[in-house]
Design a protein around this motif. Structure first.
Motif, PDB file in Angstrom:
ATOM      1  N   LYS A   1       0.852  -1.187   0.000  1.00 25.01           N
ATOM      2  CA  LYS A   1       0.000   0.000   0.000  1.00 25.01           C
ATOM      3  C   LYS A   1       0.889   1.238   0.000  1.00 25.01           C
ATOM      4  CE  LYS A   1      -3.881  -2.147   2.459  1.00 25.01           C
ATOM      5  NZ  LYS A   1      -4.726  -2.110   3.681  1.00 25.01           N
ATOM      6  N   PRO A   2       0.702   2.159  -0.949  1.00 20.97           N
ATOM      7  CA  PRO A   2       1.592   3.322  -1.036  1.00 20.97           C
ATOM      8  C   PRO A   2       1.396   4.280   0.138  1.00 20.97           C
ATOM      9  CG  PRO A   2       0.366   2.959  -3.090  1.00 20.97           C
ATOM     10  CD  PRO A   2      -0.279   2.124  -2.036  1.00 20.97           C
ATOM     11  N   ASN A   3       2.501   4.812   0.622  1.00 23.04           N
ATOM     12  CA  ASN A   3       2.445   5.765   1.724  1.00 23.04           C
ATOM     13  C   ASN A   3       2.526   7.199   1.214  1.00 23.04           C
ATOM     14  OD1 ASN A   3       5.159   5.131   0.979  1.00 23.04           O
ATOM     15  ND2 ASN A   3       5.921   6.079   2.856  1.00 23.04           N
ATOM     16  N   TYR A   4       1.972   8.115   1.993  1.00 20.70           N
ATOM     17  CA  TYR A   4       2.075   9.546   1.716  1.00 20.70           C
ATOM     18  C   TYR A   4       1.982  10.279   3.042  1.00 20.70           C
ATOM     19  CZ  TYR A   4      -3.043   9.699   2.219  1.00 20.70           C
ATOM     20  OH  TYR A   4      -4.332   9.607   2.696  1.00 20.70           O
ATOM     21  N   TRP A   5       2.245  11.573   3.019  1.00 18.52           N
ATOM     22  CA  TRP A   5       2.276  12.348   4.264  1.00 18.52           C
ATOM     23  C   TRP A   5       1.471  13.619   4.107  1.00 18.52           C
ATOM     24  CZ3 TRP A   5       3.801  17.288   5.482  1.00 18.52           C
ATOM     25  CH2 TRP A   5       4.047  17.587   6.836  1.00 18.52           C
ATOM     26  N   THR A   6       0.703  13.966   5.144  1.00 18.72           N
ATOM     27  CA  THR A   6       0.017  15.255   5.165  1.00 18.72           C
ATOM     28  C   THR A   6       0.342  15.978   6.467  1.00 18.72           C
ATOM     29  OG1 THR A   6      -2.031  14.489   6.238  1.00 18.72           O
ATOM     30  CG2 THR A   6      -1.896  14.294   3.830  1.00 18.72           C
ATOM     31  N   GLN A   7       0.261  17.299   6.408  1.00 21.00           N
ATOM     32  CA  GLN A   7       0.575  18.120   7.582  1.00 21.00           C
ATOM     33  C   GLN A   7      -0.324  17.782   8.767  1.00 21.00           C
ATOM     34  OE1 GLN A   7      -0.665  22.375   7.662  1.00 21.00           O
ATOM     35  NE2 GLN A   7       1.538  22.804   7.656  1.00 21.00           N
ATOM     36  N   ASP A   8      -1.583  17.502   8.494  1.00 24.74           N
ATOM     37  CA  ASP A   8      -2.554  17.281   9.579  1.00 24.74           C
ATOM     38  C   ASP A   8      -2.464  15.882  10.183  1.00 24.74           C
ATOM     39  OD1 ASP A   8      -3.531  19.847   9.233  1.00 24.74           O
ATOM     40  OD2 ASP A   8      -5.092  19.213   7.829  1.00 24.74           O
ATOM     41  N   LEU A   9      -2.244  14.855   9.341  1.00 25.98           N
ATOM     42  CA  LEU A   9      -2.360  13.481   9.816  1.00 25.98           C
ATOM     43  C   LEU A   9      -1.047  12.698   9.793  1.00 25.98           C
ATOM     44  CD1 LEU A   9      -5.758  12.564   8.104  1.00 25.98           C
ATOM     45  CD2 LEU A   9      -5.365  13.253  10.488  1.00 25.98           C
ATOM     46  N   GLY A  10       0.013  13.308   9.295  1.00 25.97           N
ATOM     47  CA  GLY A  10       1.278  12.586   9.231  1.00 25.97           C
ATOM     48  C   GLY A  10       1.268  11.531   8.138  1.00 25.97           C
ATOM     49  N   GLU A  11       2.007  10.444   8.359  1.00 26.79           N
ATOM     50  CA  GLU A  11       2.111   9.409   7.326  1.00 26.79           C
ATOM     51  C   GLU A  11       0.837   8.575   7.273  1.00 26.79           C
ATOM     52  OE1 GLU A  11       5.570   6.565   5.580  1.00 26.79           O
ATOM     53  OE2 GLU A  11       5.268   6.452   7.743  1.00 26.79           O
ATOM     54  N   GLN A  12       0.354   8.342   6.052  1.00 20.96           N
ATOM     55  CA  GLN A  12      -0.841   7.557   5.817  1.00 20.96           C
ATOM     56  C   GLN A  12      -0.606   6.643   4.621  1.00 20.96           C
ATOM     57  OE1 GLN A  12      -4.495  10.297   6.082  1.00 20.96           O
ATOM     58  NE2 GLN A  12      -2.778  11.715   5.853  1.00 20.96           N
TER      59      GLN A  12
END
Length: 397
Positions: free
Chosen positions: A186-197
């Motif tokens: 499953k590919p990972n990504y990062w957002t300012q609000d939720l961190g790594e997802q």
């Protein structure tokens, strides 16, 4: 400087050939569980350098085995399978040897490696996690671009290759084990609000991305990768970064083959019983594939890896794509390696250059973006791995 390379496949051979080009290396140990290729390489290198070249049989999955070669070694480059990173790191801790690897087994394992920071600091040694081309150069390219901006909105790593290969079958230009594992995760990504997802399925969010000429537009997919684990927190968030991801250009045939492997369960590393013999399905698939080093001279086209950073500078919108590009045929003609493994083998040697010059003296466990990008990129270029910047600026509305 005394250097050991554990894992003397294609990338390890590139690093070995590069590191002895400068006179600061007095000893080089080539270590692998299969020493045939290392012996051949050592014979060649002894004709080109006055450094002492040793070959040792080492099991990277056995701490004592790795530790046995580290008595007087200053820095170890682990360029074997990422699944053995922790055993090699433990050996380096015992002997207080600096450590560099080129990849992790995934985001969870990278975070665990970085969690050894206090232990490495206490031992007075440096560990650099994921210093190949991507991860590695891509992290440092992102850091360079972020440093040029006042504010950052997004950090996007993009990897593309427009080549064709003289091989009628399923192959990968880098470690087949790693390629299968990361592309089907499953590919990972990062957002300012939720961190790594994580996106729910592999091959998420197909998009066309325009790489520099002569590559041009390619279909790219989100793929699990190390950069999205660290870049947001280490260099992005301080400048307001909201999003980080990694996308990889994949040929439709490659994607279809991986999907079939997943459907048949042939991507699994869990052993099954076949006619009384225990085998891991993925190992069977990998065994049928050519080694990446054996594709040298058979790949024709260009490989590009870069970081696209979007943000603002001096009250204007600004995008910077910092990238390196290599022609497979030219690299083979000059080095007898294919471009993908060549691009991976140069960056760890540049870190050794900086250590030898006293420019990399920190301790602990770090991702590559914490290295000062200017001296690194200068030495990367001096090693023949050119890098470039495409800049786009527009007014704020």
């Amino acid at each position: 400087m005394r250097v050991a390379i554990v894992g003397v496949g294609g990338v390890g051979q590139v690093s070995a050939c590069e590191v002895v080009k400068k006179g600061y290396v007095t000893k080089l140990v080539l270590a692998d569980i299969s020493i045939g290729p290392a012996e051949e390489l050592a014979a060649e290198l002894r004709r080109e350098t006055d450094a002492e070249i040793k070959v040792r049989r080492v099991d990277a999955g056995d701490v004592a085995s790795v530790q046995s070669i580290l008595g007087d070694i200053d820095v170890l480059l682990h360029i074997g399978l990422p699944e053995n990173n922790f055993q090699v790191m433990k050996a380096c801790l015992h002997t207080k040897t600096n450590y560099i690897d080129t990849a992790s087994s995934g985001p969870v394992w990278l975070r665990k490696q970085l969690a050894w920071n206090d232990a490495f600091q206490a031992a007075g040694i440096l560990g650099i996690m994921g210093l190949g081309c991507d991860p590695g150069f891509s992290n440092i390219a992102a850091r360079y671009a972020v440093d040029q901006l006042d504010e950052v909105d997004a950090i996007l790593i993009r990897d593309g290759d427009n080549s064709i290969v003289d091989y009628d079958g399923f192959c990968s230009y880098f470690s087949p084990q790693t390629a299968i594992q990361e592309c089907l995760a499953k590919p990972n990504y990062w957002t300012q609000d939720l961190g790594e997802q994580y996106f729910p399925t592999p091959f998420a969010n197909k998009e066309e991305f325009e790489f520099p000429e002569p590559i041009g537009w390619l279909d790219c997919y989100n793929v699990e990768h190390e950069e999205a684990t660290t870049l947001g927190e280490t260099i992005g968030i301080a400048k307001g970064c909201k999003y980080v991801d990694f996308k990889y250009a994949l040929h439709p045939n490659f994607v279809n083959t991986l999907q079939v492997l997943r459907h048949l369960g042939l991507d699994s590393d869990e052993e099954i019983l076949v006619k009384g013999v225990k085998v891991a399905p993925r190992d069977v698939v990998v065994t049928t594939m050519p080694k990446p080093a054996d594709l040298a001279g058979k790949i024709h086209g260009y490989s590009c890896v870069g970081a696209l950073v979007k943000g603002r500078k001096d009250n204007k919108r600004k995008e910077l794509y910092v990238y390196t590009m290599a022609n497979h045929d030219e690299v083979f003609e000059q080095t007898e390696f294919q471009a993908t493994i060549w691009q991976t083998g140069i960056p760890p040697v540049v870190a050794v250059d900086m250590m030898a010059e006293g420019l990399l003296t920190m301790t602990g466990c770090i991702p590559p973006e914490l290295i000062d990008p200017i001296p690194f990129l200068e030495r990367l270029k001096a090693r023949g791995m050119a890098w470039h910047v495409i800049e786009k600026t527009s007014p704020l509305l």
